[in-house]
Design an enzyme around this catalytic site. Structure first.
Site, PDB file in Angstrom:
ATOM      1  N   SER A 720       0.812  -1.227   0.000  1.00 52.58           N
ATOM      2  CA  SER A 720       0.000   0.000   0.000  1.00 52.58           C
ATOM      3  C   SER A 720       0.839   1.267   0.000  1.00 52.58           C
ATOM      4  O   SER A 720       0.296   2.371  -0.180  1.00 52.58           O
ATOM      5  CB  SER A 720      -0.944   0.003   1.214  1.00 52.58           C
ATOM      6  OG  SER A 720      -0.207  -0.034   2.412  1.00 52.58           O
ATOM      7  N   LYS A 763      -6.872   3.339   8.288  1.00 55.42           N
ATOM      8  CA  LYS A 763      -5.935   4.313   7.719  1.00 55.42           C
ATOM      9  C   LYS A 763      -6.539   5.711   7.700  1.00 55.42           C
ATOM     10  O   LYS A 763      -5.868   6.700   8.025  1.00 55.42           O
ATOM     11  CB  LYS A 763      -5.551   3.882   6.302  1.00 55.42           C
ATOM     12  CG  LYS A 763      -4.711   2.599   6.258  1.00 55.42           C
ATOM     13  CD  LYS A 763      -4.450   2.165   4.824  1.00 55.42           C
ATOM     14  CE  LYS A 763      -3.609   0.884   4.789  1.00 55.42           C
ATOM     15  NZ  LYS A 763      -3.362   0.426   3.411  1.00 55.42           N
TER      16      LYS A 763
END
Length: 813
Positions: A720, A763
């Site tokens: 990511s 996140k």
């Protein structure tokens, strides 16, 4: 006193002066002996007082005409003795009902005792006091007039009249003497001189009291003799007791004669067992019958499978054939006791009022709407079908988000018993399946123990920390869980200690874990995963108001002072003193604030009733986390990424730098293989599109590139960080800074595509906690953002991209 000792020597042939001398010098134990002059004359009777200080003895009954050594340590008894010695040396002696009572009250002692004269008092080196007391006459406490600082009673004295001329009486006395001598000859519990003492006693009262004192009988039996006012009845009871003792002594004597000879250790054990067995048979098998009768009584009430009934009956037969002193006896007994304790066919009645269940979950846990809906669906199927064979629920999320307490709430909502089984650090398969009974210290497995603890066969069992089980040479516990959690197998779960199959199909198992990747794949296949993401600031404020504040106020003793947290105060506390997905650290900080206020209250200082930012700073010091460091104008070559960890989301700085060299790429910061490959992919893309990005193509051949991710001690990996790597490299080569307040997360490909990643909610919440206002994600992650409640991400702007060109066009200022 000298006259009494001379009289005693004449009566018994023993020198009482010598006995007292030995006791005083050597402190050896003195036997209970009769004393000729213990009978009271008329003058002593006249001097007896109506009120006596009282002392209580353990396991001992004092009879008249007997000298008894006693050790005194209780403060009450010592005070009573001082009172007695100041008033004629006469003291009342009674027996305790329960020998284990440390400080008996009036209701815990017998009210019939013997008035005694204190003959001698010795102070021992260990601080205790030894007395030699001489029994004089029986009494009954009519009224206790004092309990503190020592017992004192108003008493009624009882004098024994012996019918000396009655022929029946004479025969009874002779029977006592003959039986006593025979017991002494056949028993090893009496010294040789005891027979001589009995033979030389002529006074009937001496004989009766001496024998009653020294016979091997319980305190209650001796007390009954002392309480009997009719002398003839008392003597008849004494004869009966002596006859029973004689039978036992004869039996022991016969066994001893049969088993004489050279005995090794095993033969000696057998001999002792035979002795006990013979005594047991003679007395009607009282030795272990109480235990066996109790087991049978409990078994009649049990409803269990036929094979369990058969196993119990076989075990009971073995137990009856085994001696109670044998080690095998305790093993068999513990096994049968476990069979009886297990709730074989005992089930609690479920309450599937689903609106009530939902109400309970809402009361105990704020938010988690999708998770609650999934639990309600699970329970709805269980209600309709009655037997739910489906994957086991596994709650996965960071620490402190309420996984275990959620399981507890489920159990309470459906009216099931609840027990928690911690699997963290478990590395022995036998801990779950149990040990075989042949091993020393064998025990049933933790699953069977949990059912015993729960008391029903359909409890809710929380399998906590299922991802933290170990594995070594003793087996793989996660493999043992495969049978326990498989609905197609667990109705016949086999425990090694139990050696029987147990039905686990009605148990509602709920597992919890922090990191899904640590769970064995085969075990993970049997679990239905429910992800619990971290909390937003708004959710934390609500949780604090509804649960944490009240709980900590009560635990720190300040709930009665009506202290109140302001919303701005809680917001300040969460932003500046915590950095977590759950609420454990927040809970600890609230507790610290309440302790700070509790100290002020206890010291009678002024304390704030409304807890604001000022109070928080006074209690906790300066803020721990400073958001400004994330908001400063970052230089070129620095980008902010978003990472998922098993403790929640976090932000990630990625820095790059260049220097003259030969095109070498250096990666530091404890990066994993996937993350390094993302950096190489990003560099390849920039090199292939250098002309369009305004970068000189030959710069790559004469420049060394260094990419670093701070907090180098923390391992980092995952795809990511791809677009963050791309942005930092493009920034350092073009000299254009990455836009302020921007965080990003997404995987990249060589052909220029941006791929979606996981952990979006964690996140995004991490970005908001850090004060970042823009988040760049893959277009395909839009649906994940839409699942987050809008009020929790208010103020955050989302930029969705499909290609790496879009990333650079927006990210670079």
């Amino acid at each position: 006193m000298k006259a009494s000792r001379a009289f005693y020597k004449k009566k018994t042939g023993m020198d009482l002066e010598k006995i007292f001398s030995n006791i005083e010098n050597d402190m050896e134990f003195m036997p209970i002996i009769p004393l000729g002059e213990a009978e009271m004359d008329e003058e002593e009777k006249k001097n007896l007082k109506e009120e006596l200080p009282i002392i209580a003895l353990r396991n001992t009954v004092l009879f008249p005409n007997v000298v008894l050594p006693i050790t005194v340590a209780r403060d009450k008894s010592l005070l009573a003795i001082e009172e007695a010695m100041d008033n004629g040396n006469m003291i009342g002696v009674v027996a305790q009902i329960d020998a284990h009572t440390e400080s008996p009250t009036v209701d815990e002692i017998y009210h019939t005792g013997t008035v005694a004269k204190i003959v001698k008092k010795l102070e021992l080196p260990d601080g205790n006091t030894t007395l030699f007391i001489m029994g004089k006459m029986r009494f009954e406490a009519e009224e206790f007039i004092q309990e503190d600082p020592y017992l004192k009673a108003r008493v009624l004295y009882k004098e024994d009249i012996y019918p000396l001329q009655d022929e029946n009486f004479k025969a009874l006395i002779q029977t006592i003497k003959d039986t006593s001598e025979e017991i002494i000859e056949k028993s090893q519990n009496f010294p040789p001189e005891a027979s001589m003492i009995v033979r030389n006693i002529e006074n009937p009262s001496f004989l009766v009291n001496f024998v009653a004192s020294n016979m091997q009988a319980k305190t209650k039996t001796k007390q009954n003799l002392l309480e009997e006012d009719d002398v003839i009845i008392r003597i008849n009871r004494l004869v009966e007791i002596l006859q029973e003792e004689l039978k036992i002594a004869q039996l022991k004597f016969e066994i001893s004669n049969k088993t004489k000879g050279e005995l090794n250790k095993q033969q000696r054990e057998y001999y002792l067992q035979q002795q006990l067995k013979s005594i047991k048979e003679e007395l009607g098998g009282e030795n272990s019958d109480v235990d066996i009768k109790e087991l049978k009584k409990r078994a009649k009430k049990k409803k269990w499978p036929a094979e369990t009934q058969e196993a119990f009956e076989k075990g009971l037969e073995r137990l009856e054939r085994t001696h109670s002193q044998s080690p095998e006896y305790s093993i068999n007994y513990n096994y049968l006791d476990l069979l009886l304790d297990l709730p074989w066919d005992h089930y609690s009645k479920d309450s599937y009022a689903l609106p009530k269940v939902l109400k309970t979950l809402d009361k105990d846990h704020y938010g988690m709407e999708k998770i609650k809906d999934r639990i309600i669906e699970y329970l709805a199927v269980l209600k309709l079908k009655g037997d739910l064979k489906s994957p086991i629920l596994c709650l996965v999320g960071p620490p402190g988000v309420g996984k275990t307490s959620l399981g507890h709430s489920i159990a309470r909502a459906i009216n099931r018993n609840f027990t928690r089984l911690s699997l963290g650090g478990l590395h022995d398969e036998s801990e779950l399946r149990g040990h075989r009974k042949t091993y020393i210290g064998a025990m049933p497995g933790r699953i069977i123990q949990s059912l015993k603890k729960a008391g029903t066969s359909n409890p809710v069992i929380i399998l906590d920390e299922i991802d933290k089980m170990g594995k070594d040479f003793r087996g793989d516990p996660s493999s043992a869980l495969l049978e326990i959690l498989d609905p197609e197998q667990n109705h016949t779960f086999y425990d090694n200690y139990l050696e029987l199959e147990y039905d686990l199909s009605k148990v509602l198992f709920i597992a919890t874990a922090n990191n899904l990747s640590e769970i064995q794949p085969a075990l993970r296949d049997r679990l239905e995963i429910i992800h619990l993401s971290g909390y937003s600031v708004e959710e934390k404020i609500e949780i604090a108001k509804r649960h944490l504040v009240k709980k900590q106020a009560k635990e720190n003793g300040v709930d009665q002072f009506k202290l109140r947290f302001t919303s701005t105060g809680l917001n300040f506390l969460i932003h500046n003193y915590t950095r977590e997905s759950g609420v454990r650290e927040l809970n600890r900080k609230i507790a610290a604030i309440y302790r700070f206020i509790a100290k002020k209250i206890a010291m009678e200082e002024e304390y704030p009733k409304s807890i604001t930012q000022k109070t928080i700073q006074e209690a906790l010091g300066k803020p721990i986390y400073n958001q400004e460091r994330y908001l400063n104008n970052l230089p070129a070559g620095v980008a902010v990424g978003l990472a998922w960890t098993y403790v929640g989301g976090d932000i990630l700085f990625i820095e790059s730098n260049t220097a003259l060299g030969k095109g070498k790429l250096t990666l530091t910061g404890n990066l994993g293989k996937v993350m390094k490959e993302s950096a190489q992919t990003a560099l390849s893309y920039i090199r292939s599109h250098a002309k369009r990005l305004g970068i000189e193509e030959d710069i790559f051949e004469k420049t060394d590139i260094h990419i670093h991710v701070p907090e180098g001690a923390v391992p980092k990996d995952g795809p990511s960080a791809g677009i963050t790597m791309l942005s930092t490299l493009a920034s350092i080569f073009t000299g254009r800074k990455v836009k302020a307040y921007l965080a990003m997360s997404g995987e990249i490909t060589l052909r220029g595509q941006v791929l979606p990643v996981g952990g979006i909610k964690e996140k995004v919440l991490a970005a908001k906690r850090a004060g970042l206002k823009k988040v760049m994600l893959c277009e395909l992650n839009r649906k994940d953002v839409e699942e987050i409640q809008k009020e929790h991400i208010e103020g955050v702007e989302f930029i969705y991209v499909k290609t790496m060109d879009e990333v650079l066009n927006y990210a670079l200022s």
